[in-house]
Scaffold this motif. Structure first.
Motif, PDB file in Angstrom:
ATOM      1  N   MET A   1      45.880  11.000 -67.123  1.00 39.02           N
ATOM      2  CA  MET A   1      47.410  11.136 -66.723  1.00 39.02           C
ATOM      3  C   MET A   1      47.755  12.705 -66.178  1.00 39.02           C
ATOM      4  SD  MET A   1      50.468   9.515 -68.725  1.00 39.02           S
ATOM      5  CE  MET A   1      51.154  10.886 -69.451  1.00 39.02           C
ATOM      6  N   LEU A   2      48.565  12.733 -65.050  1.00 43.56           N
ATOM      7  CA  LEU A   2      48.608  14.016 -64.498  1.00 43.56           C
ATOM      8  C   LEU A   2      49.707  14.870 -65.396  1.00 43.56           C
ATOM      9  CD1 LEU A   2      49.208  13.121 -60.839  1.00 43.56           C
ATOM     10  CD2 LEU A   2      47.023  13.958 -61.872  1.00 43.56           C
ATOM     11  N   VAL A   3      49.518  16.071 -65.453  1.00 41.98           N
ATOM     12  CA  VAL A   3      50.463  16.902 -66.005  1.00 41.98           C
ATOM     13  C   VAL A   3      51.903  17.070 -65.862  1.00 41.98           C
ATOM     14  CG1 VAL A   3      50.919  19.405 -66.677  1.00 41.98           C
ATOM     15  CG2 VAL A   3      48.526  18.596 -66.765  1.00 41.98           C
ATOM     16  N   ASN A   4      52.892  16.876 -66.552  1.00 37.62           N
ATOM     17  CA  ASN A   4      54.116  16.853 -66.187  1.00 37.62           C
ATOM     18  C   ASN A   4      54.969  18.288 -66.365  1.00 37.62           C
ATOM     19  OD1 ASN A   4      57.159  16.381 -65.480  1.00 37.62           O
ATOM     20  ND2 ASN A   4      57.355  14.785 -66.899  1.00 37.62           N
ATOM     21  N   LEU A   5      54.925  18.933 -65.259  1.00 38.55           N
ATOM     22  CA  LEU A   5      55.529  20.186 -65.229  1.00 38.55           C
ATOM     23  C   LEU A   5      56.998  20.396 -65.955  1.00 38.55           C
ATOM     24  CD1 LEU A   5      54.595  21.880 -61.845  1.00 38.55           C
ATOM     25  CD2 LEU A   5      53.174  21.564 -63.901  1.00 38.55           C
ATOM     26  N   LEU A   6      57.633  19.593 -65.965  1.00 38.07           N
ATOM     27  CA  LEU A   6      58.796  19.430 -67.045  1.00 38.07           C
ATOM     28  C   LEU A   6      58.358  20.052 -68.350  1.00 38.07           C
ATOM     29  CD1 LEU A   6      61.263  16.751 -65.648  1.00 38.07           C
ATOM     30  CD2 LEU A   6      61.176  19.240 -65.275  1.00 38.07           C
ATOM     31  N   ASP A   7      57.159  19.561 -68.701  1.00 37.77           N
ATOM     32  CA  ASP A   7      56.864  20.014 -70.237  1.00 37.77           C
ATOM     33  C   ASP A   7      56.528  21.571 -70.628  1.00 37.77           C
ATOM     34  OD1 ASP A   7      56.568  17.882 -72.291  1.00 37.77           O
ATOM     35  OD2 ASP A   7      54.888  17.010 -70.934  1.00 37.77           O
ATOM     36  N   PHE A   8      56.482  22.183 -69.495  1.00 38.35           N
ATOM     37  CA  PHE A   8      56.201  23.616 -69.603  1.00 38.35           C
ATOM     38  C   PHE A   8      57.346  24.694 -69.612  1.00 38.35           C
ATOM     39  CE2 PHE A   8      51.899  22.454 -67.362  1.00 38.35           C
ATOM     40  CZ  PHE A   8      51.488  22.201 -68.561  1.00 38.35           C
ATOM     41  N   ASP A   9      57.532  25.666 -70.568  1.00 35.75           N
ATOM     42  CA  ASP A   9      58.055  26.714 -70.420  1.00 35.75           C
ATOM     43  C   ASP A   9      57.325  27.758 -69.394  1.00 35.75           C
ATOM     44  OD1 ASP A   9      56.134  27.992 -71.747  1.00 35.75           O
ATOM     45  OD2 ASP A   9      57.473  28.050 -73.641  1.00 35.75           O
ATOM     46  N   LEU A  10      58.104  28.921 -68.939  1.00 37.73           N
ATOM     47  CA  LEU A  10      57.474  29.594 -67.885  1.00 37.73           C
ATOM     48  C   LEU A  10      55.990  30.275 -68.392  1.00 37.73           C
ATOM     49  CD1 LEU A  10      57.799  31.091 -65.188  1.00 37.73           C
ATOM     50  CD2 LEU A  10      59.225  32.826 -66.227  1.00 37.73           C
ATOM     51  N   GLU A  57      49.751  18.796 -55.931  1.00 36.01           N
ATOM     52  CA  GLU A  57      49.766  17.530 -55.490  1.00 36.01           C
ATOM     53  C   GLU A  57      48.785  16.767 -56.359  1.00 36.01           C
ATOM     54  OE1 GLU A  57      50.545  16.790 -51.523  1.00 36.01           O
ATOM     55  OE2 GLU A  57      52.683  17.516 -51.963  1.00 36.01           O
ATOM     56  N   GLY A  58      47.540  17.280 -56.481  1.00 38.40           N
ATOM     57  CA  GLY A  58      46.486  16.589 -56.908  1.00 38.40           C
ATOM     58  C   GLY A  58      46.333  16.863 -58.437  1.00 38.40           C
ATOM     59  N   SER A  59      47.134  17.661 -58.962  1.00 38.90           N
ATOM     60  CA  SER A  59      47.100  17.859 -60.527  1.00 38.90           C
ATOM     61  C   SER A  59      48.115  17.785 -61.314  1.00 38.90           C
ATOM     62  CB  SER A  59      46.332  19.088 -60.753  1.00 38.90           C
ATOM     63  OG  SER A  59      47.444  20.277 -60.410  1.00 38.90           O
ATOM     64  N   CYS A  60      49.329  17.667 -60.820  1.00 37.49           N
ATOM     65  CA  CYS A  60      50.372  17.459 -61.487  1.00 37.49           C
ATOM     66  C   CYS A  60      51.538  16.792 -61.014  1.00 37.49           C
ATOM     67  CB  CYS A  60      50.871  19.060 -62.419  1.00 37.49           C
ATOM     68  SG  CYS A  60      51.417  20.116 -60.830  1.00 37.49           S
ATOM     69  N   THR A  61      52.662  16.565 -61.761  1.00 38.98           N
ATOM     70  CA  THR A  61      53.975  15.825 -61.297  1.00 38.98           C
ATOM     71  C   THR A  61      54.925  16.626 -61.963  1.00 38.98           C
ATOM     72  OG1 THR A  61      54.015  14.256 -63.102  1.00 38.98           O
ATOM     73  CG2 THR A  61      52.709  13.669 -61.147  1.00 38.98           C
ATOM     74  N   ILE A  62      56.063  16.249 -61.033  1.00 45.24           N
ATOM     75  CA  ILE A  62      57.395  16.595 -61.941  1.00 45.24           C
ATOM     76  C   ILE A  62      58.288  15.310 -61.968  1.00 45.24           C
ATOM     77  CG2 ILE A  62      59.780  17.943 -61.470  1.00 45.24           C
ATOM     78  CD1 ILE A  62      58.090  19.502 -59.394  1.00 45.24           C
ATOM     79  N   THR A  63      58.129  14.770 -63.157  1.00 47.97           N
ATOM     80  CA  THR A  63      58.504  13.535 -63.563  1.00 47.97           C
ATOM     81  C   THR A  63      59.786  13.420 -64.476  1.00 47.97           C
ATOM     82  OG1 THR A  63      56.260  12.632 -63.407  1.00 47.97           O
ATOM     83  CG2 THR A  63      57.774  11.046 -64.282  1.00 47.97           C
ATOM     84  N   PRO A  64      61.010  13.033 -63.732  1.00 47.51           N
ATOM     85  CA  PRO A  64      62.143  13.178 -64.773  1.00 47.51           C
ATOM     86  C   PRO A  64      62.246  11.838 -65.428  1.00 47.51           C
ATOM     87  CG  PRO A  64      62.859  12.697 -62.498  1.00 47.51           C
ATOM     88  CD  PRO A  64      61.116  12.598 -62.415  1.00 47.51           C
ATOM     89  N   LEU A  65      63.325  11.583 -66.098  1.00 48.02           N
ATOM     90  CA  LEU A  65      63.588  10.368 -66.836  1.00 48.02           C
ATOM     91  C   LEU A  65      64.241   9.284 -66.156  1.00 48.02           C
ATOM     92  CD1 LEU A  65      64.916  11.568 -70.206  1.00 48.02           C
ATOM     93  CD2 LEU A  65      63.008  10.501 -69.718  1.00 48.02           C
ATOM     94  N   ASN A  66      63.968   8.017 -66.157  1.00 50.09           N
ATOM     95  CA  ASN A  66      64.749   6.868 -65.460  1.00 50.09           C
ATOM     96  C   ASN A  66      66.038   6.707 -66.102  1.00 50.09           C
ATOM     97  OD1 ASN A  66      62.619   6.569 -63.490  1.00 50.09           O
ATOM     98  ND2 ASN A  66      61.558   5.078 -64.875  1.00 50.09           N
TER      99      ASN A  66
END
Ligand code: SAH
Ligand code: SF4
Length: 374
Positions: A1-10, A57-66
């Motif tokens: 699964m691709l990493v979701n960048l919303l999971d990260f702090d700075l 694009e190849g390694s992560c996403t920015i995936t919000p909630l539905n």
């Protein structure tokens, strides 16, 4: 699964950029695109090198909630229901006021603490939200409201972790999300305007002070152990004497010079003059140190399974007067958004049937959340 960048702090995002062979400062640009500009496509981030955009694009996403649903109250309060998978949903409430915009955020699907006056407590615990699921509630609300209002100005000035769940029982996911909220490159919410509300997870109060000192609200509801054990069962594990010590210690690192104590007014359960006296004895003991506190009386929002009732407005006022006359700052919380069941504690986001999302929506089940106007 691709990493979701919303999971990260700075900090984590910087490490991630480094792992892609990028300079750490690229993380700041990326972070600002995500949180300040609400971007979710890397191709929109035009000041990032094309090569970086491709590698992201190849390694992560920015995936919000539905979003499952949205309800608008006559008083401007907005409640969103978000799908978090496997039949679980959480709610987020926006409360506009003249001088601020407050977002009430959920930290768990359900809650394991099991307070008897709380609908989330009655539904039981499903699971912890991830940092991404916590911050996605703010990401979505802030950028949706900005675009509806056609503004680039910040809409949400205050955040309260007072939605579904016990934030301090989801500490590992909570802290990075708080850091994103606080970051000047993120949402720039001031520590004083970011409130974590807890039922009293004593060891985690100390850790919050160490890792992300923000304003603290403690859900008190009774100031003697016997009664608090029944209303807020976690009191059996962390009784009032320990809670008080944790609060005293927290005040030394807190961004505010008081702790807010929430007190849900339950008819004939915790609302007599004697109960008010218990609060005074606990906060302002004779011959001991006073604890710097603000009391927030919350009229109980009833739900059928509780079998409990709200104290009368006269009783709430009389209770407030006793505390006030002893020198405490007391507020009585006003109810907002009750026409959309967004008022405090109403049927807090019960777990949905484990059926698919569309049939759930057709059923139009009313799911609501306790919300707070601090
Ligand atoms: N778990 C945390 C934060 C979420 S609850 C906590 O307990 O502090 C947020 C606030 O809503 C708490 O103060 C809680 O006591 C209050 N609350 C829960 N159910 C309520 C109800 N039915 N009526 C009024 N307030 C309620
Ligand atoms: Fe959990 Fe807070 Fe509800 Fe208690 S009041 S059951 S801690 S969400």
């Amino acid at each position: 699964m691709l990493v979701n960048l919303l999971d990260f702090d700075l900090e984590h995002l910087s490490e991630y950029c480094e792992s892609l062979g990028e300079k750490r400062f690229r993380a700041i640009q990326l972070f600002r695109w995500i949180h300040q500009r609400g971007a979710k496509n890397f191709e929109d981030m035009t000041d990032l090198a094309k090569s970086l955009r491709l590698s992201l694009e190849g390694s992560c996403t920015i995936t919000p909630l539905n979003v499952l649903s949205r309800q608008n109250s006559k008083d401007g309060t907005i409640k969103w229901l978000f799908d978090v998978g496997a039949g679980n949903a959480v709610e987020t409430v926006f409360i506009p006021e003249e001088d601020r915009g407050t977002l009430c955020i959920s930290s768990q699907a359900g809650c394991a603490v099991g307070c008897i006056f709380c609908s989330t407590g009655h539904q039981g615990f499903s699971r912890n939200l991830s940092s991404a699921e916590i911050i996605a509630q703010l990401w979505f609300a802030e950028h949706t409201l900005r675009s509806e209002r056609a503004t680039h100005e910040r809409v949400i000035s205050n955040v309260v972790m007072m939605g579904m769940g016990e934030p301090l029982q989801n500490f590992t996911a909570l802290v990075p999300a708080l850091k994103v909220m606080l970051s000047d490159h993120g949402y720039g919410i001031s520590r004083r305007r970011l409130t974590v509300s807890t039922s009293g997870v004593v060891p985690m109060i100390e850790r919050l002070g160490q890792e992300a000192p923000v304003a603290l609200a403690v859900s008190l509801h009774a100031a003697v152990n016997e009664l608090r054990n029944t209303l807020v069962p976690i009191n059996k594990k962390y009784p009032l004497v320990e809670l008080r010590a944790a609060c005293e210690a927290y005040l030394r690192v807190a961004p505010r010079d008081f702790i807010t104590f929430e007190y849900c007014m339950l008819d004939a359960v915790n609302d007599t003059d004697l109960h008010a006296q218990h609060i005074l004895d606990w906060l302002l003991p004779k011959g001991g140190n006073p604890l710097s506190a603000k009391i927030n009386l919350i009229p109980f929002n009833p739900f059928p399974a509780s079998g409990l009732f709200c104290s009368s407005p006269e009783r709430v006022k009389a209770f407030a007067k006793i505390l006030h006359n002893a020198g405490l700052v007391v507020t009585i919380r006003k109810t907002r958004g009750d026409d959309i069941d967004a008022a405090c504690g109403q049927l807090a986001g019960e777990v949905l049937d484990r059926t698919d999302v569309s049939s759930r929506m057709q059923k139009q089940r009313i799911i609501s959340l306790k919300k707070v106007a601090v």
